[in-house]
Design an enzyme around this catalytic site. Structure first.
Site, PDB file in Angstrom:
ATOM      1  N   SER A 105       1.989 -22.977   5.776  1.00 15.77           N
ATOM      2  CA  SER A 105       2.882 -21.824   5.719  1.00 15.77           C
ATOM      3  C   SER A 105       4.007 -21.949   6.742  1.00 15.77           C
ATOM      4  CB  SER A 105       2.048 -20.562   5.924  1.00 15.77           C
ATOM      5  OG  SER A 105       2.668 -19.480   5.317  1.00 15.77           O
ATOM      6  N   LYS A 126       6.228 -25.391   7.512  1.00 17.21           N
ATOM      7  CA  LYS A 126       7.654 -25.579   7.798  1.00 17.21           C
ATOM      8  C   LYS A 126       7.774 -26.370   9.104  1.00 17.21           C
ATOM      9  CE  LYS A 126       8.263 -20.622   6.497  1.00 17.21           C
ATOM     10  NZ  LYS A 126       8.022 -20.527   5.111  1.00 17.21           N
ATOM     11  N   TRP A 135       5.824 -16.529  -4.205  1.00 20.25           N
ATOM     12  CA  TRP A 135       6.701 -16.166  -3.076  1.00 20.25           C
ATOM     13  C   TRP A 135       7.255 -17.435  -2.403  1.00 20.25           C
ATOM     14  CZ3 TRP A 135       9.361 -12.300  -1.256  1.00 20.25           C
ATOM     15  CH2 TRP A 135       9.590 -12.124   0.106  1.00 20.25           C
ATOM     16  N   HIS A 171      -2.169 -18.353  -1.484  1.00 25.49           N
ATOM     17  CA  HIS A 171      -1.553 -18.918  -0.283  1.00 25.49           C
ATOM     18  C   HIS A 171      -2.627 -19.169   0.768  1.00 25.49           C
ATOM     19  CE1 HIS A 171       1.871 -19.425   2.419  1.00 25.49           C
ATOM     20  NE2 HIS A 171       1.244 -18.694   3.320  1.00 25.49           N
TER      21      HIS A 171
HETATM   22  C1  GCU Z   1       5.399 -14.908   5.240  1.00 24.32           C
HETATM   23  C2  GCU Z   1       6.735 -15.586   5.070  1.00 24.32           C
HETATM   24  C3  GCU Z   1       6.572 -17.047   4.666  1.00 24.32           C
HETATM   25  C4  GCU Z   1       5.605 -17.745   5.586  1.00 24.32           C
HETATM   26  C5  GCU Z   1       4.308 -16.973   5.704  1.00 24.32           C
HETATM   27  C6  GCU Z   1       3.314 -17.497   6.726  1.00 24.32           C
HETATM   28  O1  GCU Z   1       4.792 -14.748   4.015  1.00 24.32           O
HETATM   29  O2  GCU Z   1       7.468 -14.854   4.131  1.00 24.32           O
HETATM   30  O3  GCU Z   1       7.808 -17.708   4.706  1.00 24.32           O
HETATM   31  O4  GCU Z   1       5.352 -19.049   5.125  1.00 24.32           O
HETATM   32  O5  GCU Z   1       4.590 -15.640   6.097  1.00 24.32           O
HETATM   33  O6  GCU Z   1       3.654 -18.279   7.577  1.00 24.32           O
HETATM   34  O7  GCU Z   1       2.197 -17.048   6.704  1.00 24.32           O
END
Ligand code: GCU
Length: 449
Positions: A287, A291, A378, A428
């Site tokens: 997540s 990144k 998402w 997710h």
């Molecule tokens: C949120 C956000 C995402 C991210 C995620 C996480 O959902 O919108 O971009 O990847 O948090 O890190 O849990």
């Protein structure tokens, strides 16, 4: 509870804050990744969810920038030219997306405070190390936890993961030092509770060890706070802030840059540890930490492989697409993950001079595996696929393979060349399925070496 997924109240437009539910009970401690994550299945027009587009025909279809074209329009034709183009892309990414990563400041040093020969019922050697790194203002530090398979030939390849809730969340082993984490409102630093041990179900340390890999991990909370204005709370970004600068501006690095910097400092240690094969270190994150893994791998060529789990927008998903999370929604919820310059592109992400296919290309020719999940629209799984495809020509130019297809695979149909990709069923999270693919990918690229 699985960090990074358990705290996503669907359709709740509450702004972030890594923080926690009161007290120090279990649920209390864990990082509340409260997120703006509207349900993909909600019909348009229904409350908040209508703000996000989930219709592929409305995703915008803006072409991705070609990584093999210089800023001046000339084509890259040789690996030597790619070296120069790579520098251009890195610069643009620093300038407009994640911010400029400061050079390593002074000498990193370590304290190995645990070296247990009989961890996990004799299956592992457990080491814990505090890594100290100087900054212009004070010395920062992070704790690294590492397990090495007891019987594997040395030096071993290692998977280095960055975790959310503290090293003690990755396994129930009572020997792991409890992390200091941000809890409560307003967030304050406190020791994580005993009950948080083993709470992150996204890791299966014994499975990784059984395959012959070492497993190392650091916690992102050791490096930089994960909330708006967290830069003034004693994290790395504050430590590097020039004197008289009150807050981040322009290309000053965001939290993702700082977390990635922490991964590189962990690598500094791994290079010194004789039990570790520093040429075979893969990095992994989920997540926002997916990144982070991509950005860490893009900048630091010492990482031999990158595993980016559900990284989504701001990771492998192109900024240009209007599908699921967008730059506009991120600019409200998580602007501090990036440099302030990125916010100049809100509403016109098509004008960004770089995009995520080029982020992936920065890792070439090293293997990179990108994942999405069916119920995590998402994060725009199809967008991640398109970026992975568009990075392919750079891999080819360097004599490796790309994805070798432009046909989006079905659910649970992994593609694994030098770029790997899958969309698995479910939500997710990091699951056993994801690890099965990662370990097979590592076997093919790291172990075989
Ligand atoms: C949120 C956000 C995402 C991210 C995620 C996480 O959902 O919108 O971009 O990847 O948090 O890190 O849990």
């Amino acid at each position: 509870m699985r960090l990074g997924d358990g705290f996503r109240p669907p359709q709740k437009r509450s702004i972030l804050f890594l923080v926690v539910c009161g007290g120090l009970s279990v649920g209390a401690f864990l990082v509340a990744l409260a997120a703006v994550r509207p349900s993909a299945s909600a019909a348009p027009g229904l409350g908040q969810a209508s703000a996000a587009n989930y219709d592929e025909s409305k995703a915008g279809n803006i072409p991705l920038p070609d990584p093999l074209v210089f800023n001046n329009g000339k084509r890259v034709r040789t690996p030597a030219q790619w070296k120069k183009r790579r520098e251009e892309i890195l610069k643009l990414y620093q300038q407009d997306v994640y911010g400029v990563t400061p050079k390593r400041h002074g000498r990193v040093h370590y304290q190995v405070f645990d070296d247990s020969r009989d961890a996990l019922g004799g299956k592992a050697i457990r080491k814990q190390v505090t890594i100290y790194f100087p900054t212009p203002k004070a010395e920062a530090h992070e704790d690294l936890l590492m397990y090495l398979p007891a019987n594997a030939p040395r030096p071993v390849p290692v998977i280095l993961a960055i975790n959310f809730g503290g090293n003690q969340t990755v396994d129930a082993d009572p020997g792991i030092k409890l992390a200091i984490v941000w809890t409560g409102k307003p967030p304050t630093r406190r020791k994580a509770p005993e009950s948080s041990r083993g709470h992150d179900k996204g890791f299966d340390v014994e499975k990784i060890l059984a395959r012959g890999y070492g497993f190392a991990t650091i916690c992102y909370q050791d490096i930089e706070p994960d909330f708006q204005d967290g830069y003034s709370q004693g994290g790395l970004r504050e430590m590097f802030m020039p004197p008289h600068q009150p807050e981040p501006t322009g290309d000053y690095w965001g939290a993702i840059g700082a977390w990635a910097y922490g991964m590189s400092r962990a690598m500094d240690y791994l290079q010194k540890d004789k039990d570790v094969d520093a040429h075979r270190v893969a990095i992994m994150g989920h997540s926002r930490l997916g990144k982070t893994a991509l950005w860490a791998g893009a900048q630091d060529k010492r990482f031999a492989m990158v595993l980016a789990n559900c990284s989504g927008r701001g990771g492998a998903s192109p900024w240009r697409r209007n599908y699921g999370e967008t730059l506009a929604s991120m600019s409200k919820a998580f602007p501090y993950w990036f440099c302030p310059n990125l916010m100049n592109y809100v509403g016109e992400a098509g004008k960004l001079p770089v995009d995520s296919d080029e982020l992936i290309a920065l890792i070439a020719p090293r293997p990179v595996y990108i994942t999405g999940a069916q119920d995590d629209q998402w994060a725009d799984p199809h967008g991640m696929f398109l970026a992975a495809v568009a990075a392919g020509p750079v891999y080819k130019l360097l004599g490796a393979e790309g994805l070798e297809t432009d046909q989006m695979p079905g659910i649970n149909q992994p593609i694994a060349h030098t770029i790997g990709f899958h969309v698995r069923d479910g939500k997710h999270a990091v699951t056993a399925y994801d690890w099965d693919q990662y370990l097979a990918f590592a076997d093919a690229h790291l172990k075989a070496r």
